[in-house]
Scaffold this motif. Sequence first.
Motif, PDB file in Angstrom:
ATOM      1  N   ALA A  30      73.044  76.485 -49.223  1.00 44.29           N
ATOM      2  CA  ALA A  30      73.733  77.170 -48.137  1.00 44.29           C
ATOM      3  C   ALA A  30      72.722  77.838 -47.226  1.00 44.29           C
ATOM      4  CB  ALA A  30      74.692  78.216 -48.698  1.00 44.29           C
ATOM      5  N   THR A  31      72.959  77.756 -45.919  1.00 46.24           N
ATOM      6  CA  THR A  31      72.139  78.498 -44.973  1.00 46.24           C
ATOM      7  C   THR A  31      73.032  78.976 -43.826  1.00 46.24           C
ATOM      8  OG1 THR A  31      70.022  78.561 -43.788  1.00 46.24           O
ATOM      9  CG2 THR A  31      71.341  76.544 -43.560  1.00 46.24           C
ATOM     10  N   LYS A  32      72.430  79.682 -42.862  1.00 49.49           N
ATOM     11  CA  LYS A  32      73.218  80.334 -41.824  1.00 49.49           C
ATOM     12  C   LYS A  32      72.524  80.231 -40.464  1.00 49.49           C
ATOM     13  CE  LYS A  32      73.914  83.991 -45.244  1.00 49.49           C
ATOM     14  NZ  LYS A  32      72.598  83.754 -45.893  1.00 49.49           N
ATOM     15  N   VAL A  33      73.342  80.208 -39.416  1.00 49.44           N
ATOM     16  CA  VAL A  33      72.857  80.343 -38.048  1.00 49.44           C
ATOM     17  C   VAL A  33      72.975  81.815 -37.675  1.00 49.44           C
ATOM     18  CG1 VAL A  33      75.140  79.776 -37.080  1.00 49.44           C
ATOM     19  CG2 VAL A  33      73.098  79.549 -35.655  1.00 49.44           C
ATOM     20  N   ALA A  34      72.018  82.342 -36.934  1.00 49.43           N
ATOM     21  CA  ALA A  34      71.969  83.778 -36.633  1.00 49.43           C
ATOM     22  C   ALA A  34      72.998  84.160 -35.567  1.00 49.43           C
ATOM     23  CB  ALA A  34      70.560  84.172 -36.224  1.00 49.43           C
ATOM     24  N   GLY A  35      72.589  84.778 -34.467  1.00 55.03           N
ATOM     25  CA  GLY A  35      73.531  85.207 -33.444  1.00 55.03           C
ATOM     26  C   GLY A  35      73.195  86.582 -32.929  1.00 55.03           C
ATOM     27  N   GLU A  36      74.161  87.189 -32.242  1.00 53.14           N
ATOM     28  CA  GLU A  36      73.916  88.466 -31.579  1.00 53.14           C
ATOM     29  C   GLU A  36      73.646  89.608 -32.554  1.00 53.14           C
ATOM     30  OE1 GLU A  36      76.211  88.773 -27.482  1.00 53.14           O
ATOM     31  OE2 GLU A  36      77.564  88.067 -29.061  1.00 53.14           O
ATOM     32  N   GLY A  37      74.123  89.479 -33.782  1.00 55.01           N
ATOM     33  CA  GLY A  37      73.870  90.533 -34.764  1.00 55.01           C
ATOM     34  C   GLY A  37      72.445  90.557 -35.269  1.00 55.01           C
ATOM     35  N   LEU A  38      71.652  89.548 -34.921  1.00 52.50           N
ATOM     36  CA  LEU A  38      70.266  89.440 -35.385  1.00 52.50           C
ATOM     37  C   LEU A  38      69.386  89.155 -34.177  1.00 52.50           C
ATOM     38  CD1 LEU A  38      71.263  87.375 -38.496  1.00 52.50           C
ATOM     39  CD2 LEU A  38      70.216  89.634 -38.594  1.00 52.50           C
ATOM     40  N   GLY A  39      69.034  90.206 -33.456  1.00 53.96           N
ATOM     41  CA  GLY A  39      68.374  90.075 -32.163  1.00 53.96           C
ATOM     42  C   GLY A  39      66.998  89.456 -32.199  1.00 53.96           C
ATOM     43  N   ALA A  40      66.363  89.397 -33.374  1.00 53.06           N
ATOM     44  CA  ALA A  40      65.023  88.813 -33.446  1.00 53.06           C
ATOM     45  C   ALA A  40      65.051  87.296 -33.320  1.00 53.06           C
ATOM     46  CB  ALA A  40      64.354  89.201 -34.756  1.00 53.06           C
ATOM     47  N   ILE A  41      66.216  86.683 -33.467  1.00 52.97           N
ATOM     48  CA  ILE A  41      66.328  85.223 -33.445  1.00 52.97           C
ATOM     49  C   ILE A  41      66.895  84.776 -32.108  1.00 52.97           C
ATOM     50  CG2 ILE A  41      67.144  83.212 -34.736  1.00 52.97           C
ATOM     51  CD1 ILE A  41      65.508  85.339 -36.365  1.00 52.97           C
ATOM     52  N   THR A  52      73.369  76.616 -29.757  1.00 50.11           N
ATOM     53  CA  THR A  52      72.528  77.270 -30.765  1.00 50.11           C
ATOM     54  C   THR A  52      72.761  76.669 -32.145  1.00 50.11           C
ATOM     55  OG1 THR A  52      74.124  79.064 -31.131  1.00 50.11           O
ATOM     56  CG2 THR A  52      72.435  79.423 -29.462  1.00 50.11           C
ATOM     57  N   ILE A  53      73.984  76.265 -32.443  1.00 49.32           N
ATOM     58  CA  ILE A  53      74.253  75.636 -33.736  1.00 49.32           C
ATOM     59  C   ILE A  53      73.510  74.315 -33.853  1.00 49.32           C
ATOM     60  CG2 ILE A  53      76.035  74.481 -35.117  1.00 49.32           C
ATOM     61  CD1 ILE A  53      77.969  76.673 -34.199  1.00 49.32           C
ATOM     62  N   LEU A  54      73.590  73.480 -32.832  1.00 46.79           N
ATOM     63  CA  LEU A  54      72.913  72.185 -32.882  1.00 46.79           C
ATOM     64  C   LEU A  54      71.407  72.355 -33.031  1.00 46.79           C
ATOM     65  CD1 LEU A  54      74.932  70.212 -30.173  1.00 46.79           C
ATOM     66  CD2 LEU A  54      75.108  70.012 -32.673  1.00 46.79           C
ATOM     67  N   GLU A  55      70.849  73.303 -32.293  1.00 45.97           N
ATOM     68  CA  GLU A  55      69.416  73.584 -32.394  1.00 45.97           C
ATOM     69  C   GLU A  55      69.062  74.116 -33.778  1.00 45.97           C
ATOM     70  OE1 GLU A  55      66.452  77.115 -30.861  1.00 45.97           O
ATOM     71  OE2 GLU A  55      67.924  76.355 -29.416  1.00 45.97           O
ATOM     72  N   ALA A  56      69.875  75.064 -34.273  1.00 46.79           N
ATOM     73  CA  ALA A  56      69.565  75.709 -35.546  1.00 46.79           C
ATOM     74  C   ALA A  56      69.691  74.741 -36.722  1.00 46.79           C
ATOM     75  CB  ALA A  56      70.486  76.904 -35.747  1.00 46.79           C
ATOM     76  N   VAL A  57      70.709  73.888 -36.708  1.00 48.84           N
ATOM     77  CA  VAL A  57      70.881  72.937 -37.804  1.00 48.84           C
ATOM     78  C   VAL A  57      69.680  72.009 -37.910  1.00 48.84           C
ATOM     79  CG1 VAL A  57      72.200  70.908 -38.547  1.00 48.84           C
ATOM     80  CG2 VAL A  57      73.389  73.012 -37.951  1.00 48.84           C
ATOM     81  N   GLU A  58      69.249  71.462 -36.786  1.00 53.27           N
ATOM     82  CA  GLU A  58      68.105  70.545 -36.822  1.00 53.27           C
ATOM     83  C   GLU A  58      66.854  71.250 -37.328  1.00 53.27           C
ATOM     84  OE1 GLU A  58      68.272  67.374 -36.517  1.00 53.27           O
ATOM     85  OE2 GLU A  58      70.379  67.389 -35.912  1.00 53.27           O
ATOM     86  N   ALA A  59      66.640  72.493 -36.880  1.00 54.54           N
ATOM     87  CA  ALA A  59      65.458  73.238 -37.319  1.00 54.54           C
ATOM     88  C   ALA A  59      65.538  73.550 -38.811  1.00 54.54           C
ATOM     89  CB  ALA A  59      65.326  74.523 -36.508  1.00 54.54           C
ATOM     90  N   SER A  60      66.731  73.927 -39.292  1.00 53.96           N
ATOM     91  CA  SER A  60      66.888  74.225 -40.715  1.00 53.96           C
ATOM     92  C   SER A  60      66.663  72.985 -41.567  1.00 53.96           C
ATOM     93  CB  SER A  60      68.279  74.813 -40.993  1.00 53.96           C
ATOM     94  OG  SER A  60      68.392  76.122 -40.477  1.00 53.96           O
ATOM     95  N   LEU A  61      67.192  71.850 -41.149  1.00 56.16           N
ATOM     96  CA  LEU A  61      66.991  70.610 -41.908  1.00 56.16           C
ATOM     97  C   LEU A  61      65.508  70.276 -42.021  1.00 56.16           C
ATOM     98  CD1 LEU A  61      69.900  68.441 -40.458  1.00 56.16           C
ATOM     99  CD2 LEU A  61      69.727  69.282 -42.808  1.00 56.16           C
ATOM    100  N   ARG A  62      64.779  70.476 -40.928  1.00 54.90           N
ATOM    101  CA  ARG A  62      63.328  70.187 -40.960  1.00 54.90           C
ATOM    102  C   ARG A  62      62.622  71.124 -41.927  1.00 54.90           C
ATOM    103  NH1 ARG A  62      64.034  69.740 -35.335  1.00 54.90           N
ATOM    104  NH2 ARG A  62      63.182  71.847 -35.018  1.00 54.90           N
ATOM    105  N   ARG A  63      62.904  72.408 -41.808  1.00 59.94           N
ATOM    106  CA  ARG A  63      62.210  73.374 -42.668  1.00 59.94           C
ATOM    107  C   ARG A  63      62.585  73.183 -44.131  1.00 59.94           C
ATOM    108  NH1 ARG A  63      63.237  76.990 -38.117  1.00 59.94           N
ATOM    109  NH2 ARG A  63      65.228  77.564 -39.066  1.00 59.94           N
ATOM    110  N   LEU A  64      63.837  72.900 -44.397  1.00 59.89           N
ATOM    111  CA  LEU A  64      64.309  72.725 -45.767  1.00 59.89           C
ATOM    112  C   LEU A  64      63.923  71.375 -46.363  1.00 59.89           C
ATOM    113  CD1 LEU A  64      67.832  74.309 -45.229  1.00 59.89           C
ATOM    114  CD2 LEU A  64      66.054  75.235 -46.749  1.00 59.89           C
ATOM    115  N   GLN A  65      63.408  70.498 -45.529  1.00 59.90           N
ATOM    116  CA  GLN A  65      62.989  69.152 -45.945  1.00 59.90           C
ATOM    117  C   GLN A  65      64.124  68.443 -46.698  1.00 59.90           C
ATOM    118  OE1 GLN A  65      58.882  68.421 -46.980  1.00 59.90           O
ATOM    119  NE2 GLN A  65      58.372  70.599 -46.746  1.00 59.90           N
TER     120      GLN A  65
END
Length: 348
Positions: free
Chosen positions: A87-98, A108-121
């Motif tokens: 399980a992982t999560k996409v950030a948003g307005e509650g997490l201003g550093a992202i 942001t979801i499409l961008e975040a999913v692709e980035a998470s898949l890459r990092r998680l291998q």
Amino acid sequence: MKTHALGRGAPQVTEFCLGTMTFGTQTDTADAHRQISMALEAGINFIDTAEAYPVNPISAETAGDTEAIIGEWNAANPGRRGEYVLATKVAGEGLGAIRDGAPISRATILEAVEASLRRLQTDHIDLYQLHWPNRGSYHFRQNWSFDPSGQSRADTMAHMEEVLVTIDELVTAGKIGHFGLSNESAWGTAQWLRMAEDKGLPRVVSIQNEYSLLARLFDTDLAELCVNEEVGLMAFSPLAAGLLTGKYQGGAVPDGSRMAINGNLGGRVSPRVWDAVDAYAGIAQAHGLDLTQMSLAWCKTRPFMGSILFGASSVTQLEHILNGLDLTLSDEVVAEIDAAHKAHPMPY
């Protein structure tokens, strides 16, 4: 270890879930990899992370490091990715550093999913969660002054439909399996469920909110909603950021602990919290129980529980937690805990 469906139509998960938010700050890569292996060997089949992790602190510079550490374990252990639900999560307005606090959207979801898949291998995320509602939230001690009157219902409904359509496309593409929420309310969860049913879109299977002996907002409206709608709670901070280990009692602040880094534990430290912890510690001592293990075992008694999400900053802490996961509390202990809760409600 017992397993059950996280929510209606969701994967079978263990009663406990390994949280990873310290991987990359308090927990180095080698220790983190040992924790993953230890958790799986103990029978846990559920691991939770987020694109915003690690915490303590959350920062734009370190965001994604936790996912990358998990990805390195996946790469070093070919063939084992299928042993656990990820399980992982996409950030948003509650997490201003992202993404500078950009609200959650299709883009942001499409961008975040692709980035998470890459990092998680990996090529598949089993559970994808919204870390924080765009419209705001009463969680993280904001309940004392929460005011929803500035929300736009029309904007919220449009956002929900956009997100669910995007999630549906990602499910169809095989990139994610199921959809979950985090830091949500009863009203918000009900609207996600209604929208999914009305539009034939992916249904919420879980909600990841704070829940512990010291934080029981969930017991009211969300408990009823989740039982009736078969949405499992993923309880985060079941040890109240370490308060329910007893390590901070008497003014102690161990080196490297979360309190040493974040003095008020995200607003959890209050004048009333120490008496509440003392009450629960007294119950544990009277029954020959360990406070940490009792606190986690109590979470298992709740009727809406999907999985209890614990974290450990070291292998030593993890070993202690794993040794107590089979604990079942007696009716007498549960009754004494109920009495302590009535005496010390909402201590922060």
